[in-house]
Design an enzyme around this catalytic site. Structure first.
Site, short mmCIF file in Angstrom:
data_model
loop_
_atom_site.label_atom_id
_atom_site.label_comp_id
_atom_site.label_asym_id
_atom_site.label_seq_id
_atom_site.Cartn_x
_atom_site.Cartn_y
_atom_site.Cartn_z
CB ALA A 1 -13.74 39.71 -10.24
CB SER A 2 -18.05 41.50 -12.76
OG SER A 2 -18.97 40.93 -11.60
#
Length: 222
Positions: A115-116
């Site tokens: 999810a960065s």
């Protein structure tokens, strides 16, 4: 980044919003659609489509270091293998690395669980096509329709797929980075070398100043 809202368990699937946003699926891990149960359905949907693209599909998968990554990775693996898809598991790996290796290894598809920069309680699923590019809107829509639809849409594949944990392909990715940034790295190394020589010169001058001060102090008997 906008996350999908959690849905009540008894709510009809037809009322769900789009699963894929601008950068894959992102939500709070353990909440819909990133529950273990629905992530398994996503894995089966992706596996079904991979089998349509290849007689012997192979999917490359990596994840980041989030705590929920193992849970989602395991659910995806179960769904993919149930559809007879082999998986090359990279364990912890970067998103650009999975993208590059999907194309380099000529995999059918690539998947990264990440999810960065989202908060740590979030996670996400991003799919790459065989060229290493983000999945097209058409492919994402097909995954959604299968995952939200009835299981009768998925054919029986007989033997399950196999999973292989490997770090060997990372050497190809490191080589790619060196070729891409080798000139820049060489320039940085030359700059560091020049800075080291300058520091040595400055240290030598400073040492001479200290010796001179020491002798003056001796003459003045300070």
């Amino acid at each position: 980044r906008r996350r999908l809202k959690s849905q009540p368990q008894n709510q009809p699937m037809t009322t769900h919003p789009r699963l894929f946003g601008t950068d894959g699926i992102r939500a709070r891990a353990g909440h819909w659609p990133l529950t273990p149960e629905f992530t398994l359905r996503l894995g089966r949907a992706i596996g079904h489509l991979a089998r349509q693209r290849s007689d012997r599909p192979v999917i490359i998968m990596g994840r980041d270091t989030r705590r929920s990554g193992h849970m989602l990775e395991s659910a995806l693996l179960a769904g993919l293998m149930a559809q007879g898809v082999d998986v090359m598991l990279l364990d912890e790996f970067t998103t650009p690395g999975v993208s590059f290796l999907t194309a380099h290894m000529r995999a059918t598809l690539g998947i990264v669980v990440s999810a960065s920069h989202n908060p740590y309680w979030d996670n996400g699923i991003k799919v790459f096509d065989g060229s290493g590019f983000k999945a097209s809107d058409e492919l994402e829509m097909q995954i959604e329709q299968l995952a939200l639809g009835e299981e009768r849409d998925w054919h029986d594949n007989g033997l399950p797929g196999a999973v292989r944990l490997t770090r060997a392909p990372e050497q190809a990715y490191v080589g790619h980075l060196l070729r891409a940034f080798g000139g820049l790295l060489g320039g940085l190394l030359r700059l560091l070398g020049a800075l080291c020589r300058l520091l040595c010169l400055l240290c030598g001058l400073l040492g001479g100043v200290l010796i001179l001060l020491s002798r003056l102090c001796g003459l003045l008997r300070l």
